[in-house]
Design a protein around this motif. Structure first.
Motif, PDB file in Angstrom:
ATOM      1  N   PRO A 211       0.840  -1.217   0.000  1.00 13.48           N
ATOM      2  CA  PRO A 211       0.000   0.000   0.000  1.00 13.48           C
ATOM      3  C   PRO A 211       0.867   1.255   0.000  1.00 13.48           C
ATOM      4  CG  PRO A 211       0.119  -0.921   2.198  1.00 13.48           C
ATOM      5  CD  PRO A 211       0.838  -1.890   1.316  1.00 13.48           C
ATOM      6  N   ASN A 212       0.347   2.330  -0.481  1.00 13.31           N
ATOM      7  CA  ASN A 212       1.066   3.589  -0.566  1.00 13.31           C
ATOM      8  C   ASN A 212       0.068   4.742  -0.420  1.00 13.31           C
ATOM      9  OD1 ASN A 212       2.990   5.527  -0.961  1.00 13.31           O
ATOM     10  ND2 ASN A 212       3.419   5.018  -3.094  1.00 13.31           N
ATOM     11  N   PRO A 213      -0.012   5.399   0.732  1.00 14.76           N
ATOM     12  CA  PRO A 213       0.891   5.384   1.882  1.00 14.76           C
ATOM     13  C   PRO A 213       0.893   4.048   2.632  1.00 14.76           C
ATOM     14  CG  PRO A 213      -0.448   7.372   1.882  1.00 14.76           C
ATOM     15  CD  PRO A 213      -1.028   6.456   0.867  1.00 14.76           C
ATOM     16  N   ALA A 214       2.005   3.809   3.359  1.00 14.63           N
ATOM     17  CA  ALA A 214       2.166   2.558   4.086  1.00 14.63           C
ATOM     18  C   ALA A 214       2.405   2.837   5.566  1.00 14.63           C
ATOM     19  CB  ALA A 214       3.351   1.781   3.507  1.00 14.63           C
ATOM     20  N   THR A 215       2.130   1.820   6.383  1.00 16.56           N
ATOM     21  CA  THR A 215       2.367   1.925   7.827  1.00 16.56           C
ATOM     22  C   THR A 215       3.298   0.838   8.347  1.00 16.56           C
ATOM     23  OG1 THR A 215       0.359   0.625   8.237  1.00 16.56           O
ATOM     24  CG2 THR A 215       0.142   3.034   8.250  1.00 16.56           C
ATOM     25  N   ASP A 216       3.340  -0.313   7.661  1.00 19.27           N
ATOM     26  CA  ASP A 216       4.227  -1.374   8.142  1.00 19.27           C
ATOM     27  C   ASP A 216       4.838  -2.177   6.991  1.00 19.27           C
ATOM     28  OD1 ASP A 216       1.857  -2.627   7.388  1.00 19.27           O
ATOM     29  OD2 ASP A 216       1.290  -3.119   9.437  1.00 19.27           O
ATOM     30  N   ILE A 217       4.023  -2.960   6.277  1.00 20.38           N
ATOM     31  CA  ILE A 217       4.524  -3.813   5.199  1.00 20.38           C
ATOM     32  C   ILE A 217       4.272  -3.158   3.845  1.00 20.38           C
ATOM     33  CG2 ILE A 217       4.375  -6.062   4.093  1.00 20.38           C
ATOM     34  CD1 ILE A 217       5.613  -6.107   6.859  1.00 20.38           C
ATOM     35  N   VAL A 218       5.320  -3.176   2.983  1.00 21.59           N
ATOM     36  CA  VAL A 218       5.203  -2.652   1.619  1.00 21.59           C
ATOM     37  C   VAL A 218       5.527  -3.776   0.643  1.00 21.59           C
ATOM     38  CG1 VAL A 218       6.119  -1.036  -0.083  1.00 21.59           C
ATOM     39  CG2 VAL A 218       5.761  -0.291   2.275  1.00 21.59           C
ATOM     40  N   ASN A 219       4.701  -3.894  -0.395  1.00 20.08           N
ATOM     41  CA  ASN A 219       4.898  -4.900  -1.426  1.00 20.08           C
ATOM     42  C   ASN A 219       5.290  -4.234  -2.737  1.00 20.08           C
ATOM     43  OD1 ASN A 219       3.689  -7.414   0.029  1.00 20.08           O
ATOM     44  ND2 ASN A 219       2.126  -5.821   0.277  1.00 20.08           N
ATOM     45  N   ILE A 220       6.226  -4.858  -3.441  1.00 25.35           N
ATOM     46  CA  ILE A 220       6.609  -4.411  -4.780  1.00 25.35           C
ATOM     47  C   ILE A 220       6.409  -5.584  -5.726  1.00 25.35           C
ATOM     48  CG2 ILE A 220       8.440  -3.491  -6.231  1.00 25.35           C
ATOM     49  CD1 ILE A 220       9.791  -2.427  -3.737  1.00 25.35           C
ATOM     50  N   SER A 221       5.630  -5.357  -6.765  1.00 23.70           N
ATOM     51  CA  SER A 221       5.399  -6.415  -7.760  1.00 23.70           C
ATOM     52  C   SER A 221       5.738  -5.876  -9.136  1.00 23.70           C
ATOM     53  CB  SER A 221       3.950  -6.898  -7.722  1.00 23.70           C
ATOM     54  OG  SER A 221       3.066  -5.852  -8.068  1.00 23.70           O
ATOM     55  N   SER A 222       6.355  -6.720  -9.950  1.00 23.10           N
ATOM     56  CA  SER A 222       6.791  -6.309 -11.280  1.00 23.10           C
ATOM     57  C   SER A 222       6.461  -7.403 -12.295  1.00 23.10           C
ATOM     58  CB  SER A 222       8.299  -6.047 -11.284  1.00 23.10           C
ATOM     59  OG  SER A 222       8.769  -5.830 -12.592  1.00 23.10           O
ATOM     60  N   ALA A 258       8.170   8.474   9.772  1.00 25.69           N
ATOM     61  CA  ALA A 258       7.172   8.926   8.800  1.00 25.69           C
ATOM     62  C   ALA A 258       7.804   9.954   7.867  1.00 25.69           C
ATOM     63  CB  ALA A 258       5.974   9.523   9.518  1.00 25.69           C
ATOM     64  N   GLY A 259       7.452   9.878   6.593  1.00 23.69           N
ATOM     65  CA  GLY A 259       7.998  10.810   5.625  1.00 23.69           C
ATOM     66  C   GLY A 259       7.901  10.286   4.216  1.00 23.69           C
ATOM     67  N   VAL A 260       8.608  10.968   3.301  1.00 24.31           N
ATOM     68  CA  VAL A 260       8.589  10.608   1.890  1.00 24.31           C
ATOM     69  C   VAL A 260       9.894   9.897   1.546  1.00 24.31           C
ATOM     70  CG1 VAL A 260       8.438  11.458  -0.472  1.00 24.31           C
ATOM     71  CG2 VAL A 260       7.126  12.572   1.348  1.00 24.31           C
ATOM     72  N   TYR A 261       9.798   8.768   0.841  1.00 24.64           N
ATOM     73  CA  TYR A 261      10.955   7.963   0.476  1.00 24.64           C
ATOM     74  C   TYR A 261      10.932   7.691  -1.025  1.00 24.64           C
ATOM     75  CZ  TYR A 261      11.443   7.171   5.488  1.00 24.64           C
ATOM     76  OH  TYR A 261      11.603   7.342   6.837  1.00 24.64           O
ATOM     77  N   SER A 262      12.082   7.302  -1.537  1.00 24.63           N
ATOM     78  CA  SER A 262      12.201   6.960  -2.950  1.00 24.63           C
ATOM     79  C   SER A 262      12.666   5.511  -3.079  1.00 24.63           C
ATOM     80  CB  SER A 262      13.192   7.896  -3.650  1.00 24.63           C
ATOM     81  OG  SER A 262      13.369   7.535  -5.000  1.00 24.63           O
ATOM     82  N   ILE A 263      12.032   4.768  -3.991  1.00 22.48           N
ATOM     83  CA  ILE A 263      12.400   3.380  -4.234  1.00 22.48           C
ATOM     84  C   ILE A 263      12.912   3.262  -5.667  1.00 22.48           C
ATOM     85  CG2 ILE A 263      11.614   0.985  -4.269  1.00 22.48           C
ATOM     86  CD1 ILE A 263       9.419   1.741  -2.355  1.00 22.48           C
ATOM     87  N   SER A 264      14.143   2.782  -5.806  1.00 19.36           N
ATOM     88  CA  SER A 264      14.740   2.571  -7.115  1.00 19.36           C
ATOM     89  C   SER A 264      14.688   1.080  -7.436  1.00 19.36           C
ATOM     90  CB  SER A 264      16.189   3.067  -7.132  1.00 19.36           C
ATOM     91  OG  SER A 264      16.791   2.801  -8.379  1.00 19.36           O
ATOM     92  N   ILE A 265      14.041   0.738  -8.543  1.00 24.15           N
ATOM     93  CA  ILE A 265      13.839  -0.660  -8.922  1.00 24.15           C
ATOM     94  C   ILE A 265      14.503  -0.901 -10.271  1.00 24.15           C
ATOM     95  CG2 ILE A 265      12.095  -2.442  -9.385  1.00 24.15           C
ATOM     96  CD1 ILE A 265      10.172  -0.421  -7.818  1.00 24.15           C
ATOM     97  N   ILE A 278       5.406   7.033   3.975  1.00 16.74           N
ATOM     98  CA  ILE A 278       5.255   6.219   5.186  1.00 16.74           C
ATOM     99  C   ILE A 278       4.620   7.084   6.270  1.00 16.74           C
ATOM    100  CG2 ILE A 278       6.459   4.927   6.985  1.00 16.74           C
ATOM    101  CD1 ILE A 278       8.564   4.195   4.950  1.00 16.74           C
ATOM    102  N   LYS A 279       3.527   6.575   6.825  1.00 21.19           N
ATOM    103  CA  LYS A 279       2.823   7.309   7.879  1.00 21.19           C
ATOM    104  C   LYS A 279       3.339   6.893   9.259  1.00 21.19           C
ATOM    105  CE  LYS A 279      -1.499   8.190   5.416  1.00 21.19           C
ATOM    106  NZ  LYS A 279      -2.970   8.019   5.450  1.00 21.19           N
TER     107      LYS A 279
END
Length: 279
Positions: A211-222, A258-265, A278-279
């Motif tokens: 989920p985005n925003p997230a609180t605990d677990i984040v999933n990335i699917s491609s 909590a804040g804004v992050y960047s994910i490089s895939i 992230i909340k």
């Protein structure tokens, strides 16, 4: 009052009033204060510390009826001088003594040990930078020595390089280091930002972060196999880097503020950046 030759020059003025000093009382009765004679040596300068090399202007601060000056400058050029206010050049690292002897009715010498300090300018280097693609996530610059310096140049903020902010082209990145003695030096290297048109970015729909925003677990699917996932803070600091060969990746964010992050895939053929809240 007894004169130096033991003659009695005054014997009827005592006691004096409490509102007058001895000197004022004597002068009011026509008695002048005699000079003790002699000379006192002293000096100052415009600087007492320098980096590498430099010139020092010395100023005579001596008192008395002075007829000549004799200076000695350890580590300086010239090593000696008879000028009243000489200028001296230093180019050797060390702490150097300075001595001034003045002559008049009597002679006096004033010497200060380690008066002038010449510090070493640090040797500074920076490793060559790899090129960057303009769509890359901002990242921390490294390779400067000694450690603890600062990077500057186009697209650089707090040692973080932002290729998009710098723009396409070759930019000069400067690494500056200041020693504990306050001596500064720098090194420069070019960093080229390329459009990387030969690298096809993944379509936004092909990679999902939830989920985005997230609180605990984040999933990335491609839809394509991912080979690496890197997570960056908003300042560009890399917080996590994982090598993998999968279409799904999951990570826990509970340790992240909590804040804004960047994910490089990155996949085997292309790359994309995603923003995560992230909340």
């Amino acid at each position: 009052m007894i004169a130096p030759n033991h003659d009695i020059v005054e014997n009827d003025m005592w006691p004096i009033s409490n509102t007058q000093t001895f000197v004022n009382y004597f002068e009011s009765n026509g008695i002048e204060q005699a000079s003790c004679g002699g000379v006192t040596a002293n000096f100052s300068s415009d600087v007492t510390e320098m980096c590498g090399e430099g010139t020092v202007q010395y100023t005579d601060m001596s008192s008395g009826d002075i007829t000549s000056w004799e200076w000695t400058f350890e580590g300086g050029d010239p090593e000696t001088s008879i000028e009243q206010n000489p200028t001296v050049t230093y180019n050797t690292v060390g702490s150097w003594n300075v001595t001034l002897t003045v002559n008049g009715e009597e002679g006096a010498t004033f010497m200060v040990e380690d008066y002038l300090a010449v510090y070493e300018i640090p040797e500074v280097t920076v490793d060559p930078f790899d090129g960057a693609c303009i769509f890359w996530t901002p990242y921390e610059l490294t390779g400067g020595m000694p450690e603890g310096g600062d990077y500057s140049g186009p697209g650089v903020n707090d040692n973080i390089f932002d290729p998009e902010a710098a723009g396409l082209g070759t930019h000069t990145i400067t690494y500056t280091y200041i020693s504990d003695d306050g001596c500064e030096n720098f090194a420069e290297e070019p960093l080229t930002v390329d459009a990387c048109t030969g690298i096809d970015e993944i379509k936004e729909s092909e990679v999902q972060v939830y989920p985005n925003p997230a609180t605990d677990i984040v999933n990335i699917s491609s839809k394509s196999y991912m080979v690496s996932v890197r997570i960056f803070s908003y300042t560009g600091q890399m917080l996590e880097s994982v090598e993998l060969n999968d279409k799904i990746y999951q990570f826990n964010t509970t340790s992240y503020p909590a804040g804004v992050y960047s994910i490089s895939i990155e996949t085997e053929e292309s790359s994309i950046s995603k923003r995560l809240i992230i909340k």
